[in-house]
Design a protein around this motif. Structure first.
Motif, PDB file in Angstrom:
ATOM      1  N   GLY A 222       5.515  19.522  -6.709  1.00  6.98           N
ATOM      2  CA  GLY A 222       5.106  20.917  -6.755  1.00  6.98           C
ATOM      3  C   GLY A 222       6.053  21.870  -6.058  1.00  6.98           C
ATOM      4  O   GLY A 222       6.207  23.015  -6.470  1.00  6.98           O
ATOM      5  N   TYR A 223       6.698  21.385  -4.982  1.00  4.37           N
ATOM      6  CA  TYR A 223       7.545  22.264  -4.174  1.00  4.37           C
ATOM      7  C   TYR A 223       9.004  21.827  -4.116  1.00  4.37           C
ATOM      8  O   TYR A 223       9.823  22.474  -3.471  1.00  4.37           O
ATOM      9  N   GLY A 224       9.322  20.723  -4.776  1.00  6.36           N
ATOM     10  CA  GLY A 224      10.714  20.300  -4.837  1.00  6.36           C
ATOM     11  C   GLY A 224      11.247  19.647  -3.581  1.00  6.36           C
ATOM     12  O   GLY A 224      12.464  19.538  -3.408  1.00  6.36           O
ATOM     13  N   HIS A 225      10.351  19.194  -2.687  1.00  5.98           N
ATOM     14  CA  HIS A 225      10.830  18.486  -1.503  1.00  5.98           C
ATOM     15  C   HIS A 225      11.387  17.120  -1.918  1.00  5.98           C
ATOM     16  O   HIS A 225      10.806  16.452  -2.787  1.00  5.98           O
ATOM     17  N   PRO A 226      12.473  16.671  -1.323  1.00  5.30           N
ATOM     18  CA  PRO A 226      13.028  15.365  -1.712  1.00  5.30           C
ATOM     19  C   PRO A 226      12.140  14.195  -1.317  1.00  5.30           C
ATOM     20  O   PRO A 226      12.234  13.112  -1.886  1.00  5.30           O
ATOM     21  N   MET A 227      11.267  14.402  -0.335  1.00  8.85           N
ATOM     22  CA  MET A 227      10.380  13.343   0.155  1.00  8.85           C
ATOM     23  C   MET A 227       9.107  14.000   0.667  1.00  8.85           C
ATOM     24  O   MET A 227       9.149  15.070   1.279  1.00  8.85           O
ATOM     25  N   GLY A 228       7.963  13.361   0.441  1.00  8.69           N
ATOM     26  CA  GLY A 228       6.703  13.906   0.918  1.00  8.69           C
ATOM     27  C   GLY A 228       6.570  13.801   2.425  1.00  8.69           C
ATOM     28  O   GLY A 228       7.240  12.984   3.073  1.00  8.69           O
ATOM     29  N   PRO A 229       5.696  14.594   3.044  1.00 16.35           N
ATOM     30  CA  PRO A 229       5.598  14.625   4.517  1.00 16.35           C
ATOM     31  C   PRO A 229       5.098  13.336   5.143  1.00 16.35           C
ATOM     32  O   PRO A 229       5.465  13.019   6.280  1.00 16.35           O
ATOM     33  N   LEU A 230       4.281  12.560   4.424  1.00 20.36           N
ATOM     34  CA  LEU A 230       3.799  11.308   4.995  1.00 20.36           C
ATOM     35  C   LEU A 230       4.858  10.216   4.916  1.00 20.36           C
ATOM     36  O   LEU A 230       5.058   9.458   5.875  1.00 20.36           O
ATOM     37  N   ARG A 231       5.544  10.140   3.795  1.00 20.79           N
ATOM     38  CA  ARG A 231       6.652   9.181   3.698  1.00 20.79           C
ATOM     39  C   ARG A 231       7.741   9.538   4.709  1.00 20.79           C
ATOM     40  O   ARG A 231       8.331   8.651   5.341  1.00 20.79           O
ATOM     41  N   LEU A 232       8.010  10.831   4.868  1.00 21.48           N
ATOM     42  CA  LEU A 232       9.017  11.252   5.843  1.00 21.48           C
ATOM     43  C   LEU A 232       8.594  10.879   7.258  1.00 21.48           C
ATOM     44  O   LEU A 232       9.423  10.471   8.079  1.00 21.48           O
ATOM     45  N   THR A 233       7.310  10.992   7.564  1.00 18.79           N
ATOM     46  CA  THR A 233       6.820  10.588   8.880  1.00 18.79           C
ATOM     47  C   THR A 233       7.053   9.100   9.097  1.00 18.79           C
ATOM     48  O   THR A 233       7.417   8.673  10.202  1.00 18.79           O
ATOM     49  N   ASP A 234       6.866   8.295   8.053  1.00 12.56           N
ATOM     50  CA  ASP A 234       7.181   6.875   8.155  1.00 12.56           C
ATOM     51  C   ASP A 234       8.654   6.647   8.466  1.00 12.56           C
ATOM     52  O   ASP A 234       9.017   5.767   9.251  1.00 12.56           O
ATOM     53  N   VAL A 235       9.527   7.416   7.821  1.00 22.54           N
ATOM     54  CA  VAL A 235      10.965   7.259   8.027  1.00 22.54           C
ATOM     55  C   VAL A 235      11.356   7.696   9.442  1.00 22.54           C
ATOM     56  O   VAL A 235      12.119   7.021  10.132  1.00 22.54           O
ATOM     57  N   VAL A 236      10.825   8.816   9.881  1.00 19.94           N
ATOM     58  CA  VAL A 236      11.130   9.323  11.226  1.00 19.94           C
ATOM     59  C   VAL A 236      10.556   8.399  12.294  1.00 19.94           C
ATOM     60  O   VAL A 236      11.178   8.136  13.329  1.00 19.94           O
ATOM     61  N   GLY A 237       9.364   7.876  12.057  1.00 20.37           N
ATOM     62  CA  GLY A 237       8.650   7.051  13.033  1.00 20.37           C
ATOM     63  C   GLY A 237       7.423   7.780  13.532  1.00 20.37           C
ATOM     64  O   GLY A 237       7.513   8.911  14.028  1.00 20.37           O
ATOM     65  N   LEU A 238       6.256   7.173  13.377  1.00 20.72           N
ATOM     66  CA  LEU A 238       5.022   7.836  13.808  1.00 20.72           C
ATOM     67  C   LEU A 238       5.012   8.084  15.314  1.00 20.72           C
ATOM     68  O   LEU A 238       4.466   9.085  15.784  1.00 20.72           O
ATOM     69  N   ASP A 239       5.613   7.177  16.076  1.00 19.88           N
ATOM     70  CA  ASP A 239       5.684   7.370  17.522  1.00 19.88           C
ATOM     71  C   ASP A 239       6.554   8.559  17.884  1.00 19.88           C
ATOM     72  O   ASP A 239       6.247   9.323  18.815  1.00 19.88           O
ATOM     73  N   VAL A 240       7.642   8.755  17.128  1.00 23.12           N
ATOM     74  CA  VAL A 240       8.521   9.901  17.371  1.00 23.12           C
ATOM     75  C   VAL A 240       7.781  11.197  17.055  1.00 23.12           C
ATOM     76  O   VAL A 240       7.797  12.155  17.840  1.00 23.12           O
TER      77      VAL A 240
END
Length: 287
Positions: A222-240
């Motif tokens: 819908g907004y053209g983001h390369p990755m969704g916010p939940l998948r990105l949180t997984d990549v960044v690290g939930l602890d981070v």
């Protein structure tokens, strides 16, 4: 265009530190990575070697592997920074840890060396004021994964020298990325905006609004983001993400309060890609 420094140091060889080292080696710098122990050195070498191999396979560099590896050294001794023109701290997101790391680095480098932190949220002014030469320090916030990201956020502390800011903008261009320059405020620009979206996505999942996949699809399709916010949180690290949220809640208010779901997942060790499980299942653990 400003050239990259001839010799660059990176303190910390995790995913971020290895990615930063990779970027400067590809741009022509000699890079020294310092880690805390022999096992961490072994893992850091493996990350950098894997990044070089991928760059060669994807033809993002024309240099052979042996030339790239000849320009990097990984070890445990801060004396490796003795000739560094720039040292970037890339240790975990803890104020106490970063204060200690930067103090040790400043003692190890030449007086005219520039220092930077890869912090994603901690005040550069606060970190800089612990140093003997705060004017020679700023933030260089790289994004994960560093080889694929086109952005570096330059964070200007209250005492950062104008000359350093100008040089940093040139270095970022020289490693093939685009700089944005921001004032030292809590969360800077990128973490503050990204966290708002990520926390709201977690609240939506917590409230049963939609599945993780559908919440992410809303932003990707819908907004053209390369990755969704939940998948990105997984990549960044939930602890981070949790650590940044707690810091921003303390400095900017309750709108950054972390959802209970995020806290619960971190307590269970579900940290995202690096643990093999977060909002998604990851088939292999990436350290």
């Amino acid at each position: 265009m400003t050239a990259v420094p001839a010799v660059v140091g990176v303190l910390g060889g995790g995913r971020m530190g290895a990615g930063i080292a990779h970027a400067f080696v590809l741009a022509g710098s000699r890079v020294a990575v310092v880690e805390r122990d022999a096992e961490s050195v072994r893992m850091a070498r493996g990350r950098v070697l894997a990044a070089f191999t991928t760059s060669i396979e994807r033809a993002t560099t024309t240099e052979p592997l042996e030339k790239l590896t000849a320009r990097i050294a990984v070890g445990t001794d801060l004396a490796a920074f003795a000739e560094a023109e720039l040292v970037i701290e890339a240790v975990p997101e803890s104020l106490e840890l970063k204060l200690d790391a930067l103090a040790r680095v400043e003692d190890a480098v030449p007086p005219l060396a520039w220092l930077a932190s890869n912090t994603s949220s901690i005040s550069i002014t606060t970190l800089g004021r612990s140093l003997q030469r705060p004017e020679r320090f700023l933030g260089l916030h790289f994004f994960n994964p560093v080889p694929a990201s086109g952005l570096v956020e330059i964070v200007v502390g209250e005492e950062s020298a104008d000359e350093l800011v100008t040089s940093a903008q040139g270095w970022v261009h020289a490693i093939g990325k685009a700089p944005i320059t921001v004032k030292d405020v809590p969360g800077f620009a990128s973490s503050r905006l990204g966290l708002v979206l990520g926390l709201e996505a977690i609240r939506m999942l917590e409230d049963g609004v939609a599945s993780a996949e559908d919440i992410d699809a809303a932003m990707v399709l819908g907004y053209g983001h390369p990755m969704g916010p939940l998948r990105l949180t997984d990549v960044v690290g939930l602890d981070v993400r949790l650590g940044i949220a707690e810091y921003l809640r303390a400095t900017l208010g309750e709108r950054f309060a972390p959802p209970a779901l995020l806290r619960d997942m971190v307590e269970r060790g579900e940290l995202g890609r690096k643990s093999g499980k977060g909002f998604y299942e990851w088939p292999a653990v990436h350290a």
